[in-house]
Design a protein around this motif. Structure first.
Motif, PDB file in Angstrom:
ATOM      1  N   MET A  23     -13.201   3.092  -0.419  1.00  0.00           N
ATOM      2  CA  MET A  23     -11.808   2.662  -0.477  1.00  0.00           C
ATOM      3  C   MET A  23     -11.442   2.224  -1.884  1.00  0.00           C
ATOM      4  SD  MET A  23     -11.676  -1.123   1.250  1.00  0.00           S
ATOM      5  CE  MET A  23     -11.952  -0.413   2.861  1.00  0.00           C
ATOM      6  N   GLU A  24     -10.157   2.316  -2.185  1.00  0.00           N
ATOM      7  CA  GLU A  24      -9.599   1.745  -3.403  1.00  0.00           C
ATOM      8  C   GLU A  24      -9.269   0.281  -3.115  1.00  0.00           C
ATOM      9  OE1 GLU A  24      -6.403   4.881  -4.773  1.00  0.00           O
ATOM     10  OE2 GLU A  24      -6.742   4.950  -2.603  1.00  0.00           O
ATOM     11  N   PRO A  25      -9.588  -0.628  -4.028  1.00  0.00           N
ATOM     12  CA  PRO A  25      -9.176  -2.023  -3.804  1.00  0.00           C
ATOM     13  C   PRO A  25      -7.675  -2.140  -3.564  1.00  0.00           C
ATOM     14  CG  PRO A  25     -10.756  -1.900  -5.589  1.00  0.00           C
ATOM     15  CD  PRO A  25     -10.414  -0.486  -5.230  1.00  0.00           C
ATOM     16  N   VAL A  26      -6.885  -1.429  -4.359  1.00  0.00           N
ATOM     17  CA  VAL A  26      -5.452  -1.251  -4.120  1.00  0.00           C
ATOM     18  C   VAL A  26      -5.207   0.249  -4.068  1.00  0.00           C
ATOM     19  CG1 VAL A  26      -3.104  -1.596  -4.985  1.00  0.00           C
ATOM     20  CG2 VAL A  26      -4.838  -3.375  -5.333  1.00  0.00           C
ATOM     21  N   GLN A  27      -4.644   0.735  -2.982  1.00  0.00           N
ATOM     22  CA  GLN A  27      -4.372   2.162  -2.885  1.00  0.00           C
ATOM     23  C   GLN A  27      -3.318   2.560  -3.912  1.00  0.00           C
ATOM     24  OE1 GLN A  27      -3.366   2.803   1.286  1.00  0.00           O
ATOM     25  NE2 GLN A  27      -5.476   3.383   1.721  1.00  0.00           N
ATOM     26  N   GLY A  28      -3.616   3.583  -4.700  1.00  0.00           N
ATOM     27  CA  GLY A  28      -2.712   4.003  -5.748  1.00  0.00           C
ATOM     28  C   GLY A  28      -1.755   5.093  -5.311  1.00  0.00           C
ATOM     29  N   ALA A  29      -2.221   6.340  -5.303  1.00  0.00           N
ATOM     30  CA  ALA A  29      -1.364   7.484  -4.987  1.00  0.00           C
ATOM     31  C   ALA A  29      -0.805   7.421  -3.571  1.00  0.00           C
ATOM     32  CB  ALA A  29      -2.141   8.787  -5.173  1.00  0.00           C
ATOM     33  N   GLY A  30      -1.445   6.645  -2.716  1.00  0.00           N
ATOM     34  CA  GLY A  30      -0.967   6.505  -1.345  1.00  0.00           C
ATOM     35  C   GLY A  30       0.204   5.560  -1.196  1.00  0.00           C
ATOM     36  N   GLY A  31       0.596   4.870  -2.292  1.00  0.00           N
ATOM     37  CA  GLY A  31       1.771   4.009  -2.197  1.00  0.00           C
ATOM     38  C   GLY A  31       1.668   2.661  -2.865  1.00  0.00           C
ATOM     39  N   VAL A  32       0.641   2.432  -3.692  1.00  0.00           N
ATOM     40  CA  VAL A  32       0.396   1.110  -4.287  1.00  0.00           C
ATOM     41  C   VAL A  32       0.392   0.074  -3.160  1.00  0.00           C
ATOM     42  CG1 VAL A  32       1.018  -0.515  -6.110  1.00  0.00           C
ATOM     43  CG2 VAL A  32       1.602   1.886  -6.373  1.00  0.00           C
ATOM     44  N   ASN A  33      -0.526   0.258  -2.233  1.00  0.00           N
ATOM     45  CA  ASN A  33      -0.627  -0.580  -1.040  1.00  0.00           C
ATOM     46  C   ASN A  33      -1.645  -1.689  -1.264  1.00  0.00           C
ATOM     47  OD1 ASN A  33       1.148   1.235   0.368  1.00  0.00           O
ATOM     48  ND2 ASN A  33      -0.590   2.612   0.640  1.00  0.00           N
ATOM     49  N   MET A  34      -1.167  -2.921  -1.238  1.00  0.00           N
ATOM     50  CA  MET A  34      -2.016  -4.078  -1.495  1.00  0.00           C
ATOM     51  C   MET A  34      -2.740  -4.510  -0.225  1.00  0.00           C
ATOM     52  SD  MET A  34      -1.306  -4.790  -4.715  1.00  0.00           S
ATOM     53  CE  MET A  34      -0.028  -4.345  -5.915  1.00  0.00           C
ATOM     54  N   PRO A  35      -4.020  -4.847  -0.318  1.00  0.00           N
ATOM     55  CA  PRO A  35      -4.737  -5.302   0.875  1.00  0.00           C
ATOM     56  C   PRO A  35      -4.319  -6.707   1.281  1.00  0.00           C
ATOM     57  CG  PRO A  35      -6.130  -5.525  -1.042  1.00  0.00           C
ATOM     58  CD  PRO A  35      -4.872  -4.829  -1.510  1.00  0.00           C
ATOM     59  N   PRO A  36      -4.252  -6.980   2.569  1.00  0.00           N
ATOM     60  CA  PRO A  36      -3.943  -8.354   3.003  1.00  0.00           C
ATOM     61  C   PRO A  36      -5.111  -9.285   2.708  1.00  0.00           C
ATOM     62  CG  PRO A  36      -4.503  -6.981   4.890  1.00  0.00           C
ATOM     63  CD  PRO A  36      -4.434  -6.064   3.705  1.00  0.00           C
ATOM     64  N   GLU A  37      -4.826 -10.552   2.746  1.00  0.00           N
ATOM     65  CA  GLU A  37      -5.848 -11.560   2.468  1.00  0.00           C
ATOM     66  C   GLU A  37      -7.038 -11.403   3.411  1.00  0.00           C
ATOM     67  OE1 GLU A  37      -6.314 -16.449   2.236  1.00  0.00           O
ATOM     68  OE2 GLU A  37      -4.356 -15.529   2.635  1.00  0.00           O
ATOM     69  N   GLY A  38      -8.222 -11.381   2.846  1.00  0.00           N
ATOM     70  CA  GLY A  38      -9.451 -11.327   3.628  1.00  0.00           C
ATOM     71  C   GLY A  38      -9.909  -9.936   4.012  1.00  0.00           C
ATOM     72  N   TYR A  39      -9.113  -8.904   3.694  1.00  0.00           N
ATOM     73  CA  TYR A  39      -9.460  -7.563   4.176  1.00  0.00           C
ATOM     74  C   TYR A  39     -10.665  -6.975   3.446  1.00  0.00           C
ATOM     75  CZ  TYR A  39      -9.263  -2.588   5.132  1.00  0.00           C
ATOM     76  OH  TYR A  39      -9.588  -1.300   5.479  1.00  0.00           O
ATOM     77  N   ILE A  40     -10.649  -6.994   2.118  1.00  0.00           N
ATOM     78  CA  ILE A  40     -11.755  -6.410   1.357  1.00  0.00           C
ATOM     79  C   ILE A  40     -13.065  -7.112   1.722  1.00  0.00           C
ATOM     80  CG2 ILE A  40     -12.649  -5.893  -0.932  1.00  0.00           C
ATOM     81  CD1 ILE A  40     -10.126  -4.359  -0.340  1.00  0.00           C
ATOM     82  N   GLU A  41     -13.001  -8.430   1.858  1.00  0.00           N
ATOM     83  CA  GLU A  41     -14.191  -9.191   2.247  1.00  0.00           C
ATOM     84  C   GLU A  41     -14.672  -8.793   3.646  1.00  0.00           C
ATOM     85  OE1 GLU A  41     -11.505 -12.159  -0.058  1.00  0.00           O
ATOM     86  OE2 GLU A  41     -11.292 -10.347   1.148  1.00  0.00           O
ATOM     87  N   ALA A  42     -13.725  -8.533   4.544  1.00  0.00           N
ATOM     88  CA  ALA A  42     -14.073  -8.144   5.916  1.00  0.00           C
ATOM     89  C   ALA A  42     -14.781  -6.795   5.937  1.00  0.00           C
ATOM     90  CB  ALA A  42     -12.822  -8.111   6.789  1.00  0.00           C
ATOM     91  N   VAL A  43     -14.339  -5.864   5.096  1.00  0.00           N
ATOM     92  CA  VAL A  43     -14.978  -4.547   5.047  1.00  0.00           C
ATOM     93  C   VAL A  43     -16.381  -4.652   4.454  1.00  0.00           C
ATOM     94  CG1 VAL A  43     -14.837  -2.226   4.069  1.00  0.00           C
ATOM     95  CG2 VAL A  43     -12.772  -3.337   4.930  1.00  0.00           C
ATOM     96  N   ARG A  44     -16.542  -5.475   3.425  1.00  0.00           N
ATOM     97  CA  ARG A  44     -17.867  -5.681   2.857  1.00  0.00           C
ATOM     98  C   ARG A  44     -18.824  -6.243   3.925  1.00  0.00           C
ATOM     99  NH1 ARG A  44     -21.619  -4.182  -0.684  1.00  0.00           N
ATOM    100  NH2 ARG A  44     -22.348  -3.729   1.425  1.00  0.00           N
ATOM    101  N   LYS A  45     -18.354  -7.209   4.682  1.00  0.00           N
ATOM    102  CA  LYS A  45     -19.157  -7.807   5.746  1.00  0.00           C
ATOM    103  C   LYS A  45     -19.486  -6.792   6.828  1.00  0.00           C
ATOM    104  CE  LYS A  45     -19.150 -11.749   8.947  1.00  0.00           C
ATOM    105  NZ  LYS A  45     -18.371 -12.919   9.432  1.00  0.00           N
ATOM    106  N   LEU A  46     -18.512  -5.948   7.149  1.00  0.00           N
ATOM    107  CA  LEU A  46     -18.702  -4.913   8.168  1.00  0.00           C
ATOM    108  C   LEU A  46     -19.783  -3.923   7.746  1.00  0.00           C
ATOM    109  CD1 LEU A  46     -17.641  -3.464  10.789  1.00  0.00           C
ATOM    110  CD2 LEU A  46     -16.042  -2.253   9.286  1.00  0.00           C
ATOM    111  N   CYS A  47     -19.742  -3.486   6.479  1.00  0.00           N
ATOM    112  CA  CYS A  47     -20.746  -2.555   5.980  1.00  0.00           C
ATOM    113  C   CYS A  47     -22.138  -3.178   6.019  1.00  0.00           C
ATOM    114  CB  CYS A  47     -20.393  -2.115   4.562  1.00  0.00           C
ATOM    115  SG  CYS A  47     -18.952  -1.025   4.462  1.00  0.00           S
TER     116      CYS A  47
END
Length: 390
Positions: free
Chosen positions: A162-186
């Motif tokens: 994943m991109e930390p912030v999606q670029g070409a898809g719309g400059v979509n910012m992740p909500p609070e805690g999301y990136i950390e949740a994916v790291r934990k999931l992996c």
């Protein structure tokens, strides 16, 4: 800004010229390397978060992501888990134009083109934080990464990208805690986490790498673009110590590499580029101008009721265009975003429309307060022209 731009360009140009006079190209095959590649690898290891201490050089972002997929599969093969080959990407995520990186991309148009959809690549809905933390009562659970892992079996999944912030898809910012949740999931399912930093890396978000905004350490980190500020073609994949220790013990030849891996001139350009970013405090300017850009977008949103959903992280920003009467995006026949972008272009400002209603903004790191004001004024005028055409 023009005067400063040419000063930086000359410094980078001199660095490239000096290297080309020494050795412009050398092969990275058979264990060979060169001084700029070695120095750049050392520099990247000192900059990257956590234990991302090794790099495999490529020529760009697509090659970097392709390489990450291959290395992830190779790693699991050497670990005695050959079934772990599948890759999960995100809907609206973008990872490049090679067959594998395009397959990982979650934008429909890329799959229509040339039938680029290799088996073994899946796409989850991004930013479902509760789902990734295990909330099966969430109505979107079936579209989450966690659900895909459960459906396919964690013993078949090699990596999540994943991109930390999606670029070409719309400059979509992740909500609070999301990136950390994916790291934990992996970690929970023994799956590698690949961060695609091609857009976010080297200061675009105000940190050297995008993941640093969330204090997350990926297993692999793909990079390109910003590593040379576009002055030369270069990319790379940073890998963690645990992956490196497995791969370096492989006794046969690793059948992967590019003609221009570790290209000495490109690496010399990257070293000079990073030197400028650090010595001239450009990340500080990115953070300061982030606030100016945010203020400018707030002004546009207040003045124009068609402007909504403004967001900014560092100097990566976007806004959306909505019909105020319906509360929905404008009909695609109006080409709202493209019209505004074209009006800006006529006024000597280059922006990017993403789809029918999103406009992305990514100014240079050396931009100043007056230039941001000029940019906002141009967007203001362009929005007015579009509104008057309705």
């Amino acid at each position: 800004m023009e005067r400063e731009y040419w000063a930086w360009s000359k410094r980078i140009g001199r660095g490239a010229s000096e290297q080309m006079m020494k050795i412009a190209y050398s092969s990275a095959f058979k264990g060979f390397s060169n001084e700029p590649a070695i120095k750049l690898a050392e520099k990247l290891a000192s900059m990257a978060p956590g234990d991302l201490n090794s790099v495999f050089f490529t020529s760009g972002g697509s090659e970097s992501n392709d390489t990450a997929f291959k290395l992830s599969r190779f790693y699991w093969e050497l670990k005695g888990q050959p079934k772990k080959k599948k890759v999960i990407g995100m809907r609206a995520g973008y990872h490049g134009v090679t067959q594998a990186s395009q397959s990982a991309t979650g934008i429909l148009a890329t799959h229509i083109f040339a039938g680029s959809n290799i088996k073994g690549f899946y796409h989850a809905t991004p930013h479902l934080t509760n789902c990734e933390l295990g909330d099966k009562n969430d109505p979107d659970y079936e579209n989450s990464i966690r659900s895909l892992i459960e459906q396919e079996g964690s013993d078949t999944i090699s990596a999540v990208i994943m991109e930390p912030v999606q670029g070409a898809g719309g400059v979509n910012m992740p909500p609070e805690g999301y990136i950390e949740a994916v790291r934990k999931l992996c970690d929970e399912f023994n799956i590698l986490f690949i961060a695609d930093e091609v857009i976010c890396g080297f200061g675009r978000t105000g940190k050297m790498f995008g993941v640093e905004n969330w204090n997350v350490i990926p297993d692999m980190m793909c990079m390109a673009k910003g590593i040379t500020s576009g002055y030369s073609q270069l990319g790379g994949v940073m890998i963690s110590d645990k992956i490196r220790e497995v791969i370096i013990n492989y006794e046969d030849v690793m059948s992967h590499g590019f003609t221009y891996s570790g290209h000495p001139t490109a690496c010399a350009v990257a070293l000079k580029n990073i030197e400028i970013i650090e010595r001239d405090g450009l990340l500080n300017n990115v953070k300061e101008m982030e606030e100016e850009l945010r203020k400018g977008l707030a002004y546009l949103e207040k003045k124009h009721d068609i402007v909504r959903n403004c967001r900014t992280l560092g100097l990566l920003s976007a806004f959306e265009l909505y019909n105020p009467e319906t509360g929905k995006s404008f009909d695609s026949s109006l080409q709202a975003a493209a019209t505004v972008v074209n009006e800006c272009f006529d006024r000597k400002l280059i922006l990017r429309n993403i789809g029918d209603f999103k406009v992305a903004i990514a100014p240079p790191f050396v931009i100043n307060q007056q230039e941001i004001k000029n940019m906002i004024d141009i967007i203001d005028e362009s929005l007015t022209v579009f509104e008057n055409s309705l």
